[in-house]
Design a protein around this motif. Structure first.
Motif, PDB file in Angstrom:
ATOM      1  N   MET A   1       6.332  -0.772   6.980  1.00  0.00           N
ATOM      2  CA  MET A   1       6.667  -1.871   5.563  1.00  0.00           C
ATOM      3  C   MET A   1       5.480  -2.085   5.371  1.00  0.00           C
ATOM      4  N   ILE A   2       5.397  -1.659   4.112  1.00  0.00           N
ATOM      5  CA  ILE A   2       4.887  -1.981   2.958  1.00  0.00           C
ATOM      6  C   ILE A   2       4.061  -2.892   2.305  1.00  0.00           C
ATOM      7  N   ARG A   3       3.875  -3.844   2.438  1.00  0.00           N
ATOM      8  CA  ARG A   3       3.082  -5.460   2.255  1.00  0.00           C
ATOM      9  C   ARG A   3       3.631  -4.992   0.772  1.00  0.00           C
ATOM     10  N   ARG A   4       4.174  -6.496   0.032  1.00  0.00           N
ATOM     11  CA  ARG A   4       3.886  -5.936  -1.593  1.00  0.00           C
ATOM     12  C   ARG A   4       3.762  -7.498  -1.478  1.00  0.00           C
ATOM     13  N   VAL A   5       2.382  -7.171  -3.037  1.00  0.00           N
ATOM     14  CA  VAL A   5       1.347  -8.195  -2.927  1.00  0.00           C
ATOM     15  C   VAL A   5       2.149  -8.585  -4.516  1.00  0.00           C
ATOM     16  N   ALA A   6       2.373 -10.238  -4.555  1.00  0.00           N
ATOM     17  CA  ALA A   6       2.837 -11.072  -5.937  1.00  0.00           C
ATOM     18  C   ALA A   6       1.500 -11.213  -6.439  1.00  0.00           C
ATOM     19  N   PRO A   8       0.080 -11.015 -11.065  1.00  0.00           N
ATOM     20  CA  PRO A   8       0.376 -10.525 -12.420  1.00  0.00           C
ATOM     21  C   PRO A   8       0.042  -8.567 -12.067  1.00  0.00           C
ATOM     22  N   TYR A   9      -0.587  -8.345 -11.105  1.00  0.00           N
ATOM     23  CA  TYR A   9      -1.898  -7.036 -11.033  1.00  0.00           C
ATOM     24  C   TYR A   9      -1.120  -6.275 -10.305  1.00  0.00           C
ATOM     25  N   ALA A  10      -0.288  -6.734  -9.449  1.00  0.00           N
ATOM     26  CA  ALA A  10       0.893  -5.667  -8.708  1.00  0.00           C
ATOM     27  C   ALA A  10       1.611  -4.040  -9.382  1.00  0.00           C
ATOM     28  N   GLN A  11       1.797  -5.165 -10.433  1.00  0.00           N
ATOM     29  CA  GLN A  11       2.355  -3.739 -11.201  1.00  0.00           C
ATOM     30  C   GLN A  11       3.643  -3.869 -10.823  1.00  0.00           C
ATOM     31  N   ASN A  12       4.422  -5.147  -9.650  1.00  0.00           N
ATOM     32  CA  ASN A  12       5.730  -4.953  -9.365  1.00  0.00           C
ATOM     33  C   ASN A  12       6.471  -4.760 -10.898  1.00  0.00           C
ATOM     34  N   GLY A  13       7.611  -4.423 -10.308  1.00  0.00           N
ATOM     35  CA  GLY A  13       8.765  -4.287 -11.364  1.00  0.00           C
ATOM     36  C   GLY A  13       9.264  -2.269 -11.949  1.00  0.00           C
ATOM     37  N   PHE A  14       7.719  -1.738 -11.394  1.00  0.00           N
ATOM     38  CA  PHE A  14       7.746  -0.523 -12.242  1.00  0.00           C
ATOM     39  C   PHE A  14       7.504   0.480 -10.864  1.00  0.00           C
ATOM     40  N   SER A  15       8.200   1.630 -10.000  1.00  0.00           N
ATOM     41  CA  SER A  15       8.312   2.730  -9.416  1.00  0.00           C
ATOM     42  C   SER A  15       7.337   3.401  -9.555  1.00  0.00           C
ATOM     43  N   VAL A  16       6.366   3.821 -10.455  1.00  0.00           N
ATOM     44  CA  VAL A  16       5.842   4.447 -10.077  1.00  0.00           C
ATOM     45  C   VAL A  16       4.188   3.629 -10.644  1.00  0.00           C
ATOM     46  N   GLY A  17       2.785   3.337 -10.081  1.00  0.00           N
ATOM     47  CA  GLY A  17       1.932   2.503 -10.279  1.00  0.00           C
ATOM     48  C   GLY A  17       0.786   3.387 -10.567  1.00  0.00           C
ATOM     49  N   PHE A  18      -0.825   2.750 -10.925  1.00  0.00           N
ATOM     50  CA  PHE A  18      -1.815   3.664 -10.858  1.00  0.00           C
ATOM     51  C   PHE A  18      -2.403   2.586 -10.394  1.00  0.00           C
ATOM     52  N   ASP A  19      -3.581   2.192 -10.139  1.00  0.00           N
ATOM     53  CA  ASP A  19      -5.195   1.874  -9.907  1.00  0.00           C
ATOM     54  C   ASP A  19      -6.667   2.090  -9.452  1.00  0.00           C
ATOM     55  N   TRP A  20      -7.229   1.285  -9.595  1.00  0.00           N
ATOM     56  CA  TRP A  20      -8.680   1.938  -8.940  1.00  0.00           C
ATOM     57  C   TRP A  20      -9.001   1.430  -7.725  1.00  0.00           C
ATOM     58  N   GLY A  21      -9.884   2.277  -7.241  1.00  0.00           N
ATOM     59  CA  GLY A  21     -11.156   1.856  -5.883  1.00  0.00           C
ATOM     60  C   GLY A  21      -9.791   1.010  -4.893  1.00  0.00           C
ATOM     61  N   ALA A  25      -6.099  -0.329  -4.528  1.00  0.00           N
ATOM     62  CA  ALA A  25      -5.280  -0.126  -3.683  1.00  0.00           C
ATOM     63  C   ALA A  25      -4.428  -1.173  -2.565  1.00  0.00           C
ATOM     64  N   GLU A  26      -5.341  -1.962  -2.660  1.00  0.00           N
ATOM     65  CA  GLU A  26      -4.833  -3.562  -1.612  1.00  0.00           C
ATOM     66  C   GLU A  26      -3.788  -3.946  -2.891  1.00  0.00           C
ATOM     67  N   VAL A  27      -4.052  -4.036  -3.667  1.00  0.00           N
ATOM     68  CA  VAL A  27      -3.263  -4.921  -5.202  1.00  0.00           C
ATOM     69  C   VAL A  27      -2.654  -3.989  -5.045  1.00  0.00           C
ATOM     70  N   VAL A  28      -2.158  -2.582  -5.680  1.00  0.00           N
ATOM     71  CA  VAL A  28      -0.830  -2.254  -5.940  1.00  0.00           C
ATOM     72  C   VAL A  28      -0.119  -0.907  -4.657  1.00  0.00           C
ATOM     73  N   ALA A  29       0.509  -1.730  -4.094  1.00  0.00           N
ATOM     74  CA  ALA A  29       1.233  -0.787  -3.034  1.00  0.00           C
ATOM     75  C   ALA A  29       2.342  -0.119  -3.383  1.00  0.00           C
ATOM     76  N   GLY A  30       2.290   0.856  -2.609  1.00  0.00           N
ATOM     77  CA  GLY A  30       3.630   1.944  -2.608  1.00  0.00           C
ATOM     78  C   GLY A  30       4.103   2.785  -0.901  1.00  0.00           C
ATOM     79  N   ASP A  31       5.370   3.409  -0.777  1.00  0.00           N
ATOM     80  CA  ASP A  31       5.477   3.676  -0.388  1.00  0.00           C
ATOM     81  C   ASP A  31       4.828   5.596   0.041  1.00  0.00           C
ATOM     82  N   ILE A  32       4.660   5.701  -1.219  1.00  0.00           N
ATOM     83  CA  ILE A  32       3.799   7.116  -1.068  1.00  0.00           C
ATOM     84  C   ILE A  32       2.551   6.137  -2.320  1.00  0.00           C
TER      85      ILE A  32
END
Length: 249
Positions: A1-6, A8-21, A25-32
């Motif tokens: 189970m991937i922990r979703r972070v609520a 503004p920084y989590a990029q929720n509502g998008f199926s593809v995300g990007f972030d740094w470091g 990686a902790e804030v913008v969760a992904g299945d892959i």
């Protein structure tokens, strides 16, 4: 189970995300999640995968790494500056020139640490570089349409320990997301794609000229930069298994 972070920084509502470091990686969760550390962890992992070498990522190059390598009957990579003829290090050229290595413990404070962190959080983690960005994108599409995909650029560290965004990792992440060719990109992911598309025709040259490329060249490792610039030359997709070992699919 991937922990979703609520938030503004989590990029929720998008199926593809990007972030740094690690923090991104902790804030913008992904299945892959694609970990991108072009100079040189994920490039080194793809070179090893091309040769059928299993890579065990490890955070520190210390006595605990020696014990870890012994546990897995693996060769421990030494520091770049410590490498002698026949040794293997984080330098991709030493991996390419290695003989008789089947398992490799590869310490890296950036890419390796992020990969382990993500795996502990339940994500499927893949190692992506410019060398295998297209193969990795093809593999992700094969996993099905309902996966949230995130690219994490590892970046480097300034002397005070703060994150130094490394443009080569931005290009590597953007190149992977560009090849993914998927709708639902967050604004951050779109910016990464735009960064890659803007330099795609000049990448071998610009990789040598960016700060990371100049640093490695200055220290005597221009071949490592040249290997990192082998865009789309690898068909390997190293997947982190059980949070322990990168093995190519």
């Amino acid at each position: 189970m991937i922990r979703r972070v609520a938030g503004p920084y989590a990029q929720n509502g998008f199926s593809v995300g990007f972030d740094w470091g690690p923090v991104g990686a902790e804030v913008v969760a992904g299945d892959i999640v694609a970990v991108v550390d072009v100079l040189s962890f994920t490039t080194a992992v793809t070179v090893a995968a091309d040769l059928g070498i299993a890579v065990y990522p490890y955070q520190w190059r210390d006595q605990s790494a020696v014990a870890y390598a012994e546990r897995w009957s693996a060769k421990l990579a030494v520091g770049r500056s410590e490498a002698r003829p026949g040794d293997v290090s984080l330098s991709p050229v030493t991996i390419r020139n290695s003989q008789g290595v089947n398992r490799l413990v590869l310490p890296s404070p950036n890419g390796s640490t992020i990969a382990k962190q993500l795996s502990d959080g339940g994500a499927t983690v893949i190692a992506v570089s410019l060398r295998n960005r297209r193969a990795a994108a093809d593999w992700v599409r094969e996993q099905g349409p309902d996966q949230r995909v995130v690219a994490i650029a590892a970046g480097e560290r300034w002397s005070d320990g703060s994150l130094r965004p490394a443009v080569e990792d931005l290009w590597g992440a953007g190149g992977f997301l560009s090849a993914l060719d998927q709708d639902g990109l967050s604004p951050e992911a779109r910016a990464a794609v735009a960064a890659y598309d803007a330099v795609a025709d000049e990448l071998p040259k610009l990789l040598h000229e960016c700060a990371g490329g100049r640093e490695l060249t200055q220290y005597g490792y221009p071949e490592d930069v040249a290997i990192a610039a082998e865009v789309d030359q690898s068909t390997s997709v190293p997947v982190l298994e059980d949070g322990t070992m990168f093995r190519s699919t």
